[in-house]
Every structure is written in C-alpha cells, then in structure tokens.
Design a protein around this motif. Structure first.
Motif, short mmCIF file in Angstrom:
data_model
loop_
_atom_site.label_atom_id
_atom_site.label_comp_id
_atom_site.label_asym_id
_atom_site.label_seq_id
_atom_site.Cartn_x
_atom_site.Cartn_y
_atom_site.Cartn_z
N GLU A 74 72.22 57.14 121.79
CA GLU A 74 72.03 58.01 122.95
C GLU A 74 73.00 57.65 124.08
OE1 GLU A 74 67.96 58.17 124.22
OE2 GLU A 74 67.27 58.87 122.27
N LYS A 75 73.20 56.35 124.30
CA LYS A 75 74.14 55.92 125.34
C LYS A 75 75.56 56.38 125.00
CE LYS A 75 71.82 51.84 127.17
NZ LYS A 75 71.86 50.36 127.26
N ASP A 76 75.92 56.23 123.72
CA ASP A 76 77.25 56.68 123.29
C ASP A 76 77.41 58.18 123.50
OD1 ASP A 76 77.80 54.09 122.57
OD2 ASP A 76 77.58 54.40 120.41
N LEU A 77 76.36 58.95 123.13
CA LEU A 77 76.42 60.40 123.34
C LEU A 77 76.53 60.74 124.82
CD1 LEU A 77 73.79 61.86 120.84
CD2 LEU A 77 76.26 62.21 120.81
N ARG A 78 75.73 60.06 125.65
CA ARG A 78 75.75 60.32 127.09
C ARG A 78 77.15 60.01 127.65
NH1 ARG A 78 71.75 56.98 129.15
NH2 ARG A 78 70.22 58.53 128.50
N THR A 79 77.73 58.90 127.23
CA THR A 79 79.06 58.52 127.69
C THR A 79 80.08 59.57 127.25
OG1 THR A 79 78.49 56.19 127.57
CG2 THR A 79 80.83 56.72 127.57
N ARG A 80 79.96 60.01 125.99
CA ARG A 80 80.89 61.03 125.49
C ARG A 80 80.75 62.33 126.27
NH1 ARG A 80 79.92 62.97 119.83
NH2 ARG A 80 80.25 65.11 120.42
N ILE A 81 79.51 62.74 126.54
CA ILE A 81 79.27 63.97 127.30
C ILE A 81 79.83 63.82 128.72
CG2 ILE A 81 77.45 65.37 128.37
CD1 ILE A 81 75.82 64.90 125.77
N GLU A 82 79.57 62.66 129.33
CA GLU A 82 80.09 62.43 130.68
C GLU A 82 81.62 62.47 130.69
OE1 GLU A 82 78.31 58.73 131.78
OE2 GLU A 82 76.40 59.65 132.34
N THR A 85 82.70 66.04 130.21
CA THR A 85 82.43 66.79 131.45
C THR A 85 83.47 66.45 132.51
OG1 THR A 85 80.06 66.78 130.95
CG2 THR A 85 80.69 67.22 133.23
#
Length: 125
Positions: A74-82, A85
């Motif tokens: 989830e952290k990796d996904l959040r970082t990728r999305i950020e 973005t």
C-alpha cells in the motif's frame, strides 16, 4: 514358659509395629505416586497449552508478516500515485505556463498591431 510368652508378646508387638510402619510407608508411597501422576498430568496439560500457544503465536506471526507485506504494498502504491500525481501536476503547470506565455505574446501582438493600425490612420490623416 513365661519367658517364652513374654518374648512371643514382644515379637508380636514388634511385628505389629513393623506392619504399621510398612502400612504407613506404603500409604506415603501411594500418595507420592498419586501426586506424581497428578503432576505429570498437569505437566502434559501445560505442555499441550504451550504447544497450542506456540501454534497461535506462529499464526499471529504469519499474519503480522502478511500485514507488513500488505502495508508495504500500500505504501508503494501510495508513493507511486503521489509521484504520478506530482508529475502530472507539474506537466499541467508547465502546460499552463506555456499557454499563459502564448496568450501574453498574442496580446502583445494584438496591441502592436492595434498601435500600428492607429499609427497608419494618424499618418494618413
């Protein structure tokens, strides 16, 4: 005869004393064995509980590992999305800046053309 009777009574008394001691020792040993069996059952019960606790701990440890992996994902996904973005926003800001610059150039050109047109009108009068 009296002496023999006294010795027989004494021997009989000794036999009764020995029998009582043997009975007491047998009773003590039986109680000891019973206590020992009870302790062994307690040890077996505690060992079974310990094994169950160990199994539960292994399951919880596995669950914690799974949760850690899920959290990392989830952290990796959040970082990728950020990151995406931020990249998209930076690209949009750059595009807006280009459009604003183009609009300024067009306004400047329109003003210049309007001045030139005004100057030509003034010169022709």
């Amino acid at each position: 005869n009296e002496r023999l009777r006294a010795e027989a009574y004494d021997l009989h008394s000794q036999v009764e004393t020995l029998q009582a001691e043997i009975k007491r020792e047998l009773h003590d040993k039986a109680k000891f064995l019973k206590d020992k069996e009870e302790l062994l059952r307690d040890v077996e019960r505690v060992q079974a509980e310990l094994n169950e606790t160990k199994v539960q701990l292994e399951l919880k440890t596995r669950d914690i590992g799974d949760l850690r992996m899920e959290l990392k994902h989830e952290k990796d996904l959040r970082t990728r999305i950020e990151d995406e973005t931020r990249t998209s926003r930076n690209g949009q800001l750059a595009e807006v800046s280009k459009l604003k610059a183009e609009l300024r150039r067009q306004k400047e050109n329109a003003r210049r053309e309007a001045r030139q047109t005004e100057d030509m009108k003034n010169q022709s009068m």
